[in-house]
Design an enzyme around this catalytic site. Structure first.
Site, short mmCIF file in Angstrom:
data_model
loop_
_atom_site.label_atom_id
_atom_site.label_comp_id
_atom_site.label_asym_id
_atom_site.label_seq_id
_atom_site.Cartn_x
_atom_site.Cartn_y
_atom_site.Cartn_z
N SER A 1 27.49 38.40 61.21
CA SER A 1 28.68 38.80 60.46
C SER A 1 28.97 37.96 59.22
O SER A 1 29.70 38.40 58.34
CB SER A 1 29.92 38.82 61.36
N LYS B 1 34.96 33.55 60.22
CA LYS B 1 35.13 34.53 59.13
C LYS B 1 35.67 33.80 57.90
O LYS B 1 36.09 32.66 57.95
CB LYS B 1 36.11 35.64 59.52
#
Length: 175
Positions: A41, A84
């Site tokens: 990710s 993230k």
């Protein structure tokens, strides 16, 4: 010169080991922690099996900023950690429209992504005490665009990733 007994020598070693363990635990719980990246990710910024140093105390003195790479507890299962990039901070409006990310109406320059973001995300305002996060590999990232993540509460943030330290040839600081 005094002569120490075996008992005194053992006692000194035990005290030294206990102090070392206590110090290591203090550092790990409050100052820095080491993490291993799992999953795609955050590619190309971070790749699977890279090891990171995460600053755990920085957000006691300041709030997360745009572009910070943060580790946080996954809201739907706090036993799991996610990593993230911060896209929006409290009060920001965030929107993904036609594959482009807008914060406060401004198109974002995101040199760290490899391909245009698929899909859209309706205009939303980041609430106080929360951040909006996205993976750098937008098309393969479960992030704030999805209801199971949503806006991430400051309470769930574990720290800011500051250094990739392994593998050695990939060592670098993160923004």
């Amino acid at each position: 010169m005094s002569k120490t007994t075996l008992g005194e020598e053992i006692k000194d070693w035990v005290i030294s080991i206990v102090i070392a363990i206590a110090l290591a635990m203090f550092i790990r719980w409050f100052i820095v922690e080491l993490y291993m990246v799992e999953g795609p990710s955050m590619q190309p910024t971070l790749v699977t099996n890279e090891r990171l140093v995460v600053n755990k105390f920085i957000y006691h003195f300041k709030t997360p900023q745009h572009g910070d790479v943060v580790v946080f507890r996954y809201p739907s299962d706090p036993s799991r950690d996610f990593i993230k990039r911060v896209i929006g901070v409290p009060g920001d409006t965030v929107e993904v429209n036609d594959g482009r990310v807008f914060v406060n109406g401004q198109l974002q320059n995101e040199p760290y992504i490899l391909e245009q973001t698929r899909g859209s995300y309706p205009l939303n305002t980041v609430p106080e005490g929360h951040i909006f996060v996205m993976g750098d590999n937008r098309n393969n990232s479960e992030d704030s665009r999805f209801p199971d993540v949503g806006f991430v509460s400051y309470d769930l943030i574990k720290g800011k990733a500051i250094v990739i330290f392994w593998p050695i040839d990939k060592m670098k600081t993160l923004p």
